[in-house]
Each structure stands twice: as C-alpha cells, then as structure tokens.
Design an enzyme around this catalytic site. Structure first.
Site, mmCIF file in Angstrom:
data_model
loop_
_atom_site.group_PDB
_atom_site.id
_atom_site.type_symbol
_atom_site.label_atom_id
_atom_site.label_comp_id
_atom_site.label_asym_id
_atom_site.label_seq_id
_atom_site.Cartn_x
_atom_site.Cartn_y
_atom_site.Cartn_z
ATOM 1 N N GLU A 232 82.553 18.907 37.884
ATOM 2 C CA GLU A 232 83.839 19.448 38.292
ATOM 3 C C GLU A 232 83.538 20.707 39.086
ATOM 4 O O GLU A 232 83.158 21.736 38.530
ATOM 5 C CB GLU A 232 84.757 19.783 37.117
ATOM 6 C CG GLU A 232 86.124 20.260 37.614
ATOM 7 C CD GLU A 232 87.055 20.725 36.515
ATOM 8 O OE1 GLU A 232 87.536 21.865 36.610
ATOM 9 O OE2 GLU A 232 87.286 19.954 35.574
ATOM 10 N N CYS A 266 90.238 27.156 37.676
ATOM 11 C CA CYS A 266 89.778 26.021 38.497
ATOM 12 C C CYS A 266 90.905 25.424 39.321
ATOM 13 O O CYS A 266 90.689 24.997 40.455
ATOM 14 C CB CYS A 266 89.154 24.956 37.600
ATOM 15 S SG CYS A 266 87.657 25.483 36.745
#
Length: 453
Positions: A232, A266
């Site tokens: 990720e 994020c």
C-alpha cells in the site's frame, strides 16, 4: 536522522526540535539472525492450532490496551501526532488484533466435488516468514493489521518499524512478542538500508505500507527471491465537489480530508476539483475552515518532510496559484506548517501530480462535473477518491469510472467494518486489510485422497 559514526537513529520531537529517541540501527548480521529465528520458529507456529494462535493474539491485544498511554506518548514524541489521535491509533490497533484473532480460526478452504470414492480439498496454508515494513503516520494501527493477519494464519514475522518512530514500533512489537513463542515475532530497527536488506532476504512475503518509490524498490528486490509482495503505497486522492451541495458542508468535508493529522493520512484529500457554480462560497468557507484548523493540528513529522510540503506549495505559487490561507513556513521551533488553501492551481504542478502528504488543499475550479471527474481520474496513483454530490446518477458514474481502490460518496472518511480494497497503479497491489488479508497471507494447496488399491 542517521549518525554515520555509531549507526544509530536520532529522532527529534517535531514539536520542539529536541531529541525524542536514539535507537541503534540493526547490523546486517542482526537482520540475518532475525530472519533465521523466524524461519526456525515457522514450522512449530504453523502447526499450532488456530485457536491457540488466536488466544495469543487476544492476550496481546489486551496488553496493548493496557500500554495505550505509553504507546501514545512515544508516538506523540516521535511523530508529533496529537495525543488523542495517537491513543485512537493504539485502540484501533488493539481492535484489529482482536479482529484477526477471531477471523483466523474460521479462515477456511473448500471441499471439491470429486468421485464418490475420493476426497478432494483446497486447503489454505501459511506462506512462512513475512517481512513487515510499516510507516510512521499511524504506526500501531497499521502494524497491528499486517502482523495480526500474518500471525493468525500461522506465519512468523520480522517487523521493521519506520525510522521516524522506532521506539514506538519496537515497543509495540515487544508487547506482542511477550505473548508468543521465541522467534515468532522478531523486530529490527533501522533505516532504508535495513528495509532493503529485509526486502531481499529469504522470506516468503514482504508487506509494506509507505512511499511508492520504496514500494517499487521492494518489488524489484522481491522479484529476485520469489517472495510475494503486498504494497500500500502513496496516494494522490481527489475530492470532486459537485454543484447543488451545501458549500459550507462541502468545505468542512474538504478541510477534514485535507487537514486531519496535518494531512498525514494515507487517504488524505490531496487535490480538490470544484464545480464553478459553487466555487466562490466554497473557497471562502474552506479558507475559513483552514484558519480554524490552524488552532488544532499538530506538526509535520520532521523538518525534512516540511521542506517537501512547502516545496510543493512554493512550486504552485510560482506557477500562478494564490494562497487563500497559509502557504508560509512559520517561525519558531519544530516542524509546524499551517493549513493551506491554494486557488488557481495549474494542472502540471507538483501539488496536483505528486503526493504532498501535508495540510494543503489545492483547488481547481472547473465548468462542469464531467471535466472534474476526468481530471480526478487522470493520475498516476490509485488509492482512493471522494465525490460530494446530491445527484445519485453522478454518484453512480463516479464510483464506476474513478480508477482507484476506494470511492467514498458524501463522506471523506468512513465505511463499514470488513471492507478491503486493492490499491492500483502507483498506489500498490494486494489486499492490505480486512478478511481478504488472510487470503494474501496464505497459499492454497489442492489435496486429492483416493481409496487404496
């Protein structure tokens, strides 16, 4: 910051500039030893009944909750994360460990329909040793997910926390390891060199949350060993604001997405596309939101990151954008940066094309929804996106057409428990959370049992 003489990490408190922690960097020998220890413990841990592994995770989760104030304090000193946010991350991490403790024993394979005199099965098995490399912006919650899923499915783990919060990451791993057999969870401290060594080590999975550049380097290294890679990586998440919504509400959503945790999430909002019909009241309200947020955000993680964030702002200003709020490096100690709203941002500027990861809201005013959706989709990343609209036909178009792993309609944050998305393009690959992460941490064996003779 790395000292070349004694190879240690020195982390400065981003609020004051004072030393927050000093941690020795693991040697090459220590990295290799950690992998060997994990490999040596792998067979016994894989053979441990799933319910016993789950019990260990439950006990570890309880211990994490008991140490919540300690872990939050370390996080606050090393990264500047506000204490309540840091405590929330610890609570989320403990909850994630419990989630995987519950899901692990019910993670199942399949029975196949073979002949009447045979049994055919598809059986999930642990992959072996998992190298887990985690970031600084939510160090306990993110690590809990990857480590918890790996342990619940019978893998052993070598964990390298971010060099920006080594004491936080190490203490969390120590709390977990106290409830596990020796070697099942190893922790190594270090910088990018240590991470690169682990990525190229003889492990079976490398799971990384962090920058796109680092993720791509890991993928290249793992290609040489055959390890599975879960990534990720960076995001450049768009927010599309359609006509017909309340501009004050839309501005509050944009501010939350752009400024929470100083923009260091994020899935923070990185770029905003607003319909021209709403532009003036929206921009005025967003500038007002920025001034209010200035009273309640913490610093950026360090001076180096502040230079990166301000570099993006300065580039946009030099290309003709103007700051409606913020945009200047403040005086005083620490790595603080004000919530910043930029209007008139040109498409090719770094603040729109790259991940800024700071409290910056660059705004493009566009004549219609179609153009806004097209510009939002034109990006090298593929993590998530948000659309604020009262038109459900446009909402349907948006979630189908935006090439990202997660699309949120009318909420910048939120979602039902158990959701699991796959990032795309520069944002990575594989499931990084949710029940599907258990599938990523296991490999499937097909078994055919026939009758003798």
């Amino acid at each position: 910051m790395v000292s070349a003489e004694n190879r240690e990490l020195t982390v400065l408190d981003p609020r004051t500039g004072e030393v927050a922690s000093r941690v020795p960097i693991a040697s090459a020998q220590r990295c290799d030893e950690a992998v060997r220890n994990a490999r040596g413990a792998a067979r016994a841990w894989a053979r441990t009944p799933a319910a016993e592994r789950a019990a260990a995770l439950h006990a570890a989760a309880a211990a994490v909750r008991e140490a919540a104030d300690e872990l939050a304090g370390l996080n606050e000193r090393e990264t500047g994360k506000l204490r309540d946010d840091a405590r929330g991350g610890v609570d989320a991490g403990a909850g994630t460990l419990v989630q995987y403790a519950e899901l692990g024993p019910v993670h199942r394979g399949r029975a196949l329909h073979g002949g009447p005199d045979a049994t055919d099965l598809m059986v999930p098995e642990p992959r072996g040793v998992v190298a887990v490399l985690t970031p600084w912006n939510d160090p306990v919650a993110v690590a809990a997910g990857l480590i918890g899923a790996a342990l619940a499915t019978g893998n052993t783990v070598v964990h390298k926390p971010s060099e920006r919060c080594p004491r936080t990451g190490r203490r969390f791993a120590e709390i977990l390891a106290a409830h596990l057999p020796a070697g099942v969870l190893e922790v190594v401290d270090g910088d990018g060199e240590v991470g690169a060594r682990l990525a190229a080590a003889p492990v079976d999975v490398v799971a990384h949350v962090g920058s796109t550049a680092t993720g791509r380097s890991i993928a290249r290294a793992a290609a040489g060993t055959g390890a599975k890679v879960l990534l990720e990586n960076g995001g450049n998440d768009a927010l599309v604001v359609d006509e017909g919504v309340d501009p004050q509400w839309a501005a509050a959503q944009a501010a939350l997405g752009s400024f929470a945790n100083a923009g260091q999430i994020c899935v923070s909002v990185e770029r905003i596309y607003v319909h021209a019909a709403l532009a003036d009241p929206f921009l005025a309200a967003l500038a007002g939101e920025a001034k209010e947020w200035g009273e309640r955000i913490g610093p950026l993680v360090d001076q180096r990151h502040r230079e990166h964030v301000h570099g993006h702002v300065a580039d946009a200003l030099s290309a003709g954008a103007h700051a409606l709020a913020g945009g200047e490096v403040p005086d005083g100690p620490g790595a603080f940066y004000p919530p910043t709203v930029l209007a008139g941002v040109e498409p090719g500027t770094a603040v729109l094309r790259e991940e800024t990861f700071g409290p910056v809201a660059p705004v493009r005013v566009l004549p219609d929804f179609d153009i806004a959706l097209r510009e939002a989709a034109d990006d090298a990343y593929g993590l998530s996106a948000v659309v604020l609209t009262a038109d459900m036909t446009r909402a349907q178009r948006a979630w189908r057409e935006l090439p990202v792993g997660t699309v949120k309609i009318n909420n910048v944050f939120g979602g039902a428990p158990g959701g699991a998305a796959q990032p795309r393009r520069g944002s990575g690959q594989g499931y990084g959370y949710g029940p599907e992460l258990l599938d990523e941490m296991t490999t499937t064996k097909v078994v055919h049992i026939g009758s003798p003779g």
